[in-house]
Write a protein that holds these residues in place. Structure first.
Motif, PDB file in Angstrom:
ATOM      1  N   ASN A 180     -45.130   0.149  33.125  1.00 20.45           N
ATOM      2  CA  ASN A 180     -45.646  -0.746  32.215  1.00 20.45           C
ATOM      3  C   ASN A 180     -46.276  -2.017  33.254  1.00 20.45           C
ATOM      4  N   PRO A 181     -47.561  -2.364  33.116  1.00 19.66           N
ATOM      5  CA  PRO A 181     -48.497  -1.991  32.112  1.00 19.66           C
ATOM      6  C   PRO A 181     -49.633  -0.959  32.403  1.00 19.66           C
ATOM      7  N   THR A 182     -49.483  -0.381  33.761  1.00 19.63           N
ATOM      8  CA  THR A 182     -50.513   0.377  34.090  1.00 19.63           C
ATOM      9  C   THR A 182     -50.699   1.812  33.440  1.00 19.63           C
ATOM     10  N   VAL A 186     -53.822  -8.953  21.653  1.00 16.81           N
ATOM     11  CA  VAL A 186     -53.902  -8.044  22.919  1.00 16.81           C
ATOM     12  C   VAL A 186     -52.940  -8.864  23.942  1.00 16.81           C
ATOM     13  N   ARG A 187     -52.537  -7.851  24.635  1.00 14.75           N
ATOM     14  CA  ARG A 187     -51.465  -8.321  25.976  1.00 14.75           C
ATOM     15  C   ARG A 187     -52.120  -8.754  27.019  1.00 14.75           C
ATOM     16  N   ARG A 188     -51.966 -10.175  27.333  1.00 20.91           N
ATOM     17  CA  ARG A 188     -52.624 -10.674  28.647  1.00 20.91           C
ATOM     18  C   ARG A 188     -52.120 -10.114  29.970  1.00 20.91           C
ATOM     19  N   GLY A 189     -53.028  -9.785  30.797  1.00 21.76           N
ATOM     20  CA  GLY A 189     -52.621  -9.054  32.102  1.00 21.76           C
ATOM     21  C   GLY A 189     -52.239  -9.915  33.123  1.00 21.76           C
ATOM     22  N   ASP A 190     -52.533 -11.155  33.237  1.00 18.80           N
ATOM     23  CA  ASP A 190     -52.616 -11.965  34.154  1.00 18.80           C
ATOM     24  C   ASP A 190     -51.047 -12.508  34.528  1.00 18.80           C
ATOM     25  N   ARG A 199     -53.664  -5.427  28.300  1.00 21.57           N
ATOM     26  CA  ARG A 199     -53.087  -4.280  28.062  1.00 21.57           C
ATOM     27  C   ARG A 199     -53.051  -3.932  26.590  1.00 21.57           C
ATOM     28  N   LEU A 200     -53.430  -2.697  26.130  1.00 26.71           N
ATOM     29  CA  LEU A 200     -53.627  -2.278  24.800  1.00 26.71           C
ATOM     30  C   LEU A 200     -52.569  -1.294  24.368  1.00 26.71           C
TER      31      LEU A 200
END
Length: 351
Positions: free
Chosen positions: A151-153, A315-319, A330-331
């Motif tokens: 998570n998250p890749t 949606v989930r921010r990635g930063d 991330r979705l």
């Protein structure tokens, strides 16, 4: 690439996207399987409420988890979610050079830092598909943390590659919170006793929708389990959570989880196909994705996330993940009708 820079907000998690003003949004930020827990599991948990006057007794649940993984009971520690396990590891194991492989779930590093450790990061690179190179981990690291699938890749690392991180005198912590969402749980290390220093963490939160109940477990050598158990408070796992753990280890539950994993894989393929169709607008998907979520690079993702919220989607921010930046989101994988509606909204939200 290695760094010890703290950088992103390690305490930001997907549930923040759907709190308060986000409660009415369609949730693609949290990776808990939709429409869970199932009715039969809710009934089992509800049935445990008549015994709340007694102190929790985890022996039956512990035995059930051990049997599910083909291990003696002494290799299992039940925890109040995987998050508690990370805290126990940080506090109970006397390590000198902990390393966390990123991008991944940020709670392990946060727990280590809170316990006073200086944490070194190994950053996997987008151009390599976020694949693990064991040689990138310092040889003298005495604790290494990695997720699988990560998570998250959503990358599923081969078990043999992760196993190359094992060393005498090193703890190898593998977060398998999403492994039961992988058909056949291929590449799992849970149940292995031939890998020195191996500590596997599992969660029942994601597949069974039990985030509010807090239940997970650790699989490790008995001496490691004993050290972690000594750091726990008395009765750390509630009776309803123990009931859920025991119920989720039955053949019926394991079969249901297996069917769900195949359904998630099909729904993920549908999502990835729709995202790939937007490649000419700068959208790229990390792949092959193997978890119940996908990592996506989107130009101007911060603005896109705001537009998606206006259109009804979280949606989930990635930063906030070390190794990623502002162009990542991330979705969570959802059913096809939800995905189709989201893809329409995403197309409208893209610059």
């Amino acid at each position: 690439m290695r760094t010890d820079d703290r950088g992103p907000d390690l305490r930001h998690h997907g549930d923040a996207e759907v709190r308060d003003d986000g409660a009415a949004l369609v949730d693609l930020a949290v990776n808990v399987r939709s429409d869970t827990p199932p009715q039969w599991l809710r009934a089992r948990i509800a049935g445990s409420l008549s015994s709340l006057a007694a102190y929790p007794d985890g022996r039956a649940a512990r035995a059930a988890v051990a049997a599910r993984h083909g291990l003696p009971d002494g290799h299992v520690l039940l925890t109040a979610g995987a998050a508690e396990a990370f805290v126990l590891l940080a506090r109970a194991l006397g390590v000198r050079r902990p390393v966390v492989v990123h991008p991944q779930f940020t709670e392990p590093e946060a727990a280590l830092r809170d316990a006073g450790h200086t944490v070194e990061r190994v950053l996997l690179r987008p151009r390599d598909g976020f694949r693990l190179d064991p040689a990138a981990v310092p040889e003298d690291a005495d604790l290494v943390v990695i997720g699988n699938p990560t998570n998250p890749t959503s990358v599923l690392h081969p078990a043999g590659v992760i196993g190359r991180l094992a060393r005498p005198g090193r703890y190898l912590v593998v977060d398998e919170a999403f492994m039961d969402a992988v058909p056949g749980e291929r590449e799992a290390l849970a149940g292995r006793t031939d890998v020195p220093g191996l500590i596997v963490l599992r969660s029942l939160t994601k597949t069974w929708g039990l985030a509010g109940l807090r239940i997970g477990y650790v699989l490790a050598a008995p001496e490691i389990v004993t050290a972690l158990e000594r750091a726990q408070p008395l009765w750390p796992v509630s009776t309803p959570a123990l009931t859920a753990a025991e119920a989720c280890m039955t053949p019926r539950a394991l079969a249901e989880a297996g069917h769900a994993a195949h359904r998630v894989a099909a729904d993920r393929a549908h999502l990835v196909a729709g995202l790939t169709a937007l490649a000419d607008r700068g959208v790229s998907v990390t792949g092959p994705a193997e978890g119940p979520f996908v990592l996506v690079r989107v130009p101007g993702a911060a603005a896109v996330r705001r537009r998606l919220r206006d259109l009804g989607y979280a949606v989930r921010r990635g930063d906030t993940f070390p190794g990623l930046g502002e162009d990542w989101i991330r979705l969570a994988v959802r059913d096809r009708s939800t995905t189709d509606a989201f893809l329409t909204a995403l197309s409208a939200a893209l610059p």
